[in-house]
Design an enzyme around this catalytic site. Structure first.
Site, PDB file in Angstrom:
ATOM      1  N   SER A 253     -24.970  -1.619  10.551  1.00 54.23           N
ATOM      2  CA  SER A 253     -25.886  -2.364  11.390  1.00 54.23           C
ATOM      3  C   SER A 253     -26.015  -3.803  10.927  1.00 54.23           C
ATOM      4  O   SER A 253     -25.837  -4.123   9.763  1.00 54.23           O
ATOM      5  CB  SER A 253     -27.258  -1.701  11.384  1.00 54.23           C
ATOM      6  OG  SER A 253     -27.928  -2.015  10.173  1.00 54.23           O
ATOM      7  N   LYS A 254     -26.303  -4.625  11.879  1.00 57.76           N
ATOM      8  CA  LYS A 254     -26.404  -6.046  11.583  1.00 57.76           C
ATOM      9  C   LYS A 254     -27.525  -6.337  10.593  1.00 57.76           C
ATOM     10  O   LYS A 254     -27.449  -7.246   9.795  1.00 57.76           O
ATOM     11  CB  LYS A 254     -26.644  -6.813  12.887  1.00 57.76           C
ATOM     12  CG  LYS A 254     -25.484  -6.662  13.859  1.00 57.76           C
ATOM     13  CD  LYS A 254     -25.755  -7.390  15.161  1.00 57.76           C
ATOM     14  CE  LYS A 254     -24.575  -7.198  16.116  1.00 57.76           C
ATOM     15  NZ  LYS A 254     -24.725  -7.971  17.354  1.00 57.76           N
TER      16      LYS A 254
END
Length: 492
Positions: A253-254
């Site tokens: 995930s970012k």
RNA sequence: GGCCCCAUCGUCUAGCCAGGUCCAGGACACAAGGUUCUCAUCCUUGGAACAGGGGUUCAAAUCCCCUUGGGGUCACCA
């Protein structure tokens, strides 16, 4: 049979995610291999979250990876526009069609009621989902509410039954419609929602095959139901295994992982072909032993049937290995070209290097080719070539104070330094003669010299370092190191 | 929690669909050795896995079931 049309459909709300890059690559490979068409479509339906920068980042990332779309916002095409924000009319027509077909119904539930419903379901550990409250409204009441201007969304009326998709990578996957809620297709303000526009666009753009992350699997069920409700042909689907964080623990995930952004790899200066090779190997393999595959080989050998089903952690070590491998295969001139922007950014050379700087960079390229994992690494590895040595790192300092005779040795060598400096090979011969005269081992000379010239314990062949510095600088550093050695020699 | 997906060395994977040739192959990482002025490259060697339990079968990593574990998803986001 017509050639496949595939698409990569990112939403420009942040940077380009590696998972997205991998999806783009797989789509691109499939298109290139089959003579199909690779479409780029911007999913910018959510005006509040889209940014122009993000859009540019996506273009830049794809360009860097060498994945040029055949049709897209920048390249155009017959079935555009290719940004959803510009397709309002098409969606408006689609909404009318939806109504005419009676596959959708107005829902007057407020966000508050929906939130309460959800909270109740959660508390009661019931299945989440819309309770079809507004489906039961009688026709008169609906017209009355609408006439009164009551805000309402449009929901898809999911029919009874089940949906089966014959997934290209997973095989048959099915879900009972009882487990699919009546999703909202059009917001209260009239704006269409993702799951709706995707279907419209995939249909109008003639998309025949959808390759995307497994996180879309549940969306696919909804979309397939919509495709059928609209009487459209359903495309083929292939759901790619998710990319997990390097330490496992959920999808990349970012927020949690800086490695999620493609920019991270661009900035570090990994070889783009290595990144392509690496990405291709996340969730796909050719056979039991091939790991190095060029772009052309990938196009030739890629196959949907060999995509694996299980999620894969991001293997950064593997990328470093691949990048190092690709860098080692570059010729020095090409490597020098690749190094220039990084060296310039660090202020070591001009952006448009003069001939002397260019020569230095080429020399460094040749010297460091076997030592780099990414282009930017040269900045730190080769500081000594651009800046004076200010301290002697680790073992380098030890090599300068090992014997009390070192200062004298360095001065002697400085005096004996040939003028002009010969090429590295001849210089080494000279150094070997120097130690032979004194009856000492080569290593005894070489270690202090390296420390003097580079300030570091390791590096390229020593006499290349000297050549990169030039005679004057090499001479000066010998004297500087001699002084430093004297000052730091242990008492005794 | 419902639904869906997945499960081979530390990691990525080959093998599974068409069961025997697999006491499971490769790569990365790790360890040891060699080459070398250092570092690195390169070469050699080594340790390292079929999640568990039931079936089916002469025979299962491969087929079936259950358990366990992991992941995804359940927005008027995409």
């Amino acid at each position: 049979m017509t050639t496949p049309r595939v698409r990569f459909a990112p939403s420009p709300t942040g940077y380009l995610h590696v998972g997205g890059a991998r999806t783009a690559l797989f789509n691109w490979l499939h298109a290139r291999q089959t003579g199909g068409t690779f479409i780029l479509r911007m999913e910018d339906t959510d005006a509040a979250r889209n940014t122009k920068e993000s859009r540019e980042t996506i273009f830049r990332g794809l360009r860097w990876l060498g994945l040029a779309p055949d049709e897209g916002p920048e390249e155009g095409g017959d079935l555009g526009p290719y940004s959803q924000s510009e397709r309002g009319e098409i969606y408006a027509a689609a909404v009318a069609d939806l109504r005419a077909r009676g596959v959708v119904y107005p829902c007057f539930c407020t966000r508050e009621r929906l939130a309460e419903l959800r909270a109740r379901q959660e508390a009661a550990k019931e299945r989440y989902g819309y309770d079809r409250c507004c489906l039961g409204l009688d026709a008169d009441e609906v017209t009355r509410k609408i006439d009164a201007g009551e805000a309402h969304t449009l929901r898809l009326r999911v029919p009874e039954g089940e949906t089966v998709i014959d997934d290209l990578v997973r095989g048959e996957v099915k879900v009972a419609h009882a487990d699919v809620e009546d999703i909202i297709l059009v917001r209260a303000d009239g704006a269409p929602v993702y799951n709706f526009v995707v279907v419209i666009d995939d249909h109008h753009m003639g998309v025949s095959c959808v390759l995307r992350g497994e996180d879309h699997l549940t969306n696919t069920f909804k979309q397939v139901i919509l495709f059928k409700a609209l009487g459209f042909d359903v495309p083929l689907y292939g759901h790619l295994p998710l990319i997990l964080g390097p330490k496992g623990q959920g999808k990349l995930s970012k927020r949690k992982h800086p490695e999620a952004a493609l920019e991270h790899y661009i900035d570090r200066g990994f070889h783009p072909e290595a990144v392509v090779n690496w990405l291709a190997l996340i969730g796909w393999s050719l056979d039991d032993k091939t790991t190095i595959l060029s772009r052309d080989e990938l196009v030739q050998h890629f196959s949907l049937g060999r995509i694996s089903k299980s999620g894969a952690r991001l293997d950064l070590d593997k990328l470093e290995h691949l990048s190092g491998h690709y860098i080692r295969e570059m010729d020095p001139a090409a490597l020098a070209d690749a190094l220039v922007p990084f060296l310039a950014k660090a202020g070591h050379i001009a952006e448009d290097p003069n001939s002397q700087q260019r020569a230095t960079v080429e020399h460094l390229a040749a010297a460091y080719r076997e030592r780099l994992v990414a282009f930017s690494d040269v900045v730190a590895e080769a500081v000594w070539a651009f800046q004076p040595v200010t301290d002697y790192e680790g073992k380098a300092s030890k090599n300068l104070v090992e014997k009390p005779t070192i200062p004298a040795l360095l001065r002697d060598y400085a005096d004996a330094l040939p003028d002009p400096l010969p090429d590295p090979e001849a210089h080494e011969a000279h150094a070997r003669a120097f130690v032979e005269e004194r009856g000492m081992g080569f290593g005894q000379l070489v270690h202090p010299l390296r420390a003097a010239w580079t300030g570091r314990p390791g590096g390229p062949p020593l006499f290349d370092c000297a050549a990169i510095l030039g005679r004057k600088e090499a001479h000066a550093r010998l004297l500087q190191a001699a002084t430093w050695s004297e000052e730091n020699l242990p008492e005794s």
